[in-house]
Scaffold this active site. Structure first.
Site, short mmCIF file in Angstrom:
data_model
loop_
_atom_site.label_atom_id
_atom_site.label_comp_id
_atom_site.label_asym_id
_atom_site.label_seq_id
_atom_site.Cartn_x
_atom_site.Cartn_y
_atom_site.Cartn_z
CE LYS A 59 84.89 73.89 -10.99
NZ LYS A 59 86.28 73.44 -10.73
CE1 TYR A 180 93.58 75.12 -8.61
CE2 TYR A 180 94.02 77.17 -9.78
CZ TYR A 180 93.26 76.03 -9.62
OH TYR A 180 92.20 75.78 -10.44
#
Length: 265
Positions: A59, A180
Site C-alpha cells: 500500500k 485497529y
C-alpha cells in the site's frame, strides 16, 4: 480456526488446500499482514535464515521487512517444502507464489475471503446485537490488539510501543493504527488496574482530585486532539469510543456514576 483450515479438503483441482489455508491464516493472524500482501508473497520473499518476510511494493508503494518468530518460522519452512513438492520443478522457481491452490497461480484475495466466511459459522462465535460478523480483515485487527494486550501483561507502557507497531503492520502513522485497537474486556481490565495504581500513587502523594473529569475529556476531543495533534475525525472517534467504554467499565467496577469520577493531578 486453524484446525478447521487444516481440515479443508482439496477440490476442483486445488492442491494442498487445507495446508495452504492453515499456513495462510497463521501468517495473517501471527504477523498482521494485509490479505493482499500475503497473496503477493513469493518463495524468494521468505528468508528463513534471518526470519524475515519481504513485503514488496504494498500500500502506498512501500516495502518493508517483517520479522517472525521460531514457531512461525517452522511453519513456513514446512509450507515451503510442501510448495516445492506440489509445484514440481516446472513452477518451483523463486518467483513462484508462496500461497497457491492451482499450480503457479497465486491465491486470490476474494477466494480467501469466501473461504473465511464459509468457516465462520463453524467457529460458534457469539456476535452481540448491532455488531458486524467477523471479516477476514479482523485478523489484522486481532494482531494489533493482541500486541497491545501482551505489552500490558508485561507491564510495559503501550504508548512507547505504538510507533513500532505502526511500522510493523505498514501504517504511515500511529493514528491509523489506533483505529485497529478495539477495546476488549481484557484490555479494559488492564487499563483499569493501571488507572487504579496511578490514582493510589497520587493519593499517597497528597494530590487533590478535581471534579471536572467530563470537562477534561470533552476538551481533549474538541481541542487537543484535532487542533493540537491534527488527528483525523475517524481516529478521534476511535479514541472517543475507547474512552467511553473504559469509563463505563470503571463506573461499573466502582459502583459510581461517571459524573462523580475524577482524575488525579
Amino acid at each position: 480456526m486453524l484446525v478447521l483450515a487444516k481440515a479443508l479438503p482439496s477440490h476442483g483441482g486445488t492442491i494442498e488446500r487445507g495446508n495452504t489455508y492453515f499456513a495462510l491464516f497463521a501468517v495473517l493472524y501471527g504477523l498482521g499482514l494485509r490479505v493482499g500482501e500475503a497473496c503477493r508473497l513469493r518463495l524468494e520473499d521468505v528468508d528463513l535464515e534471518r526470519r524475515l518476510l519481504i513485503i514488496r511494493e504494498t500500500k502506498f508503494y512501500k516495502s518493508r521487512l517483517v520479522p517472525f518468530g521460531p514457531k512461525l518460522g517452522t511453519l513456513l519452512e514446512q509450507h515451503l517444502r510442501q510448495r516445492q513438492t506440489a509445484a514440481r520443478a516446472a513452477t518451483a522457481a523463486d518467483d513462484a507464489p508462496l500461497f497457491s491452490l492451482h499450480g503457479g497461480r497465486p491465491i486470490n484475495p476474494g477466494t480467501i475471503s469466501q473461504t473465511f466466511h464459509a468457516m465462520v459459522p463453524s467457529l460458534n462465535l457469539h456476535t452481540p446485537p448491532g455488531i458486524s460478523p467477523p471479516r477476514l480483515h479482523n485478523l489484522r485487527h486481532s494482531f494489533a490488539v493482541g500486541a497491545l494486550t501482551r505489552w500490558y501483561r508485561l507491564g510495559l507502557d503501550p504508548q512507547t510501543k505504538l510507533l513500532a507497531l505502526s511500522t510493523f503492520i505498514g501504517h504511515g502513522d500511529v493514528n491509523s493504527t489506533a483505529v485497529y485497537l478495539t477495546p476488549t474486556p481484557e484490555l479494559l481490565e488492564h487499563a483499569n488496574r493501571r488507572f487504579r495504581a496511578f490514582a493510589c500513587d497520587n493519593a499517597r502523594g497528597g494530590s487533590v482530585m478535581p471534579p471536572s473529569l467530563g470537562t477534561v475529556v470533552q476538551s481533549s476531543f474538541t481541542d487537543h486532539l484535532p487542533a493540537q495533534k491534527g488527528m483525523r475525525l475517524g481516529s478521534i472517534r476511535s479514541y472517543r469510543d475507547t474512552i467511553r467504554l473504559f469509563l463505563c467499565f470503571v463506573s461499573e467496577q466502582l459502583g459510581r456514576r461517571i459524573a462523580t469520577l475524577a482524575l488525579m493531578t
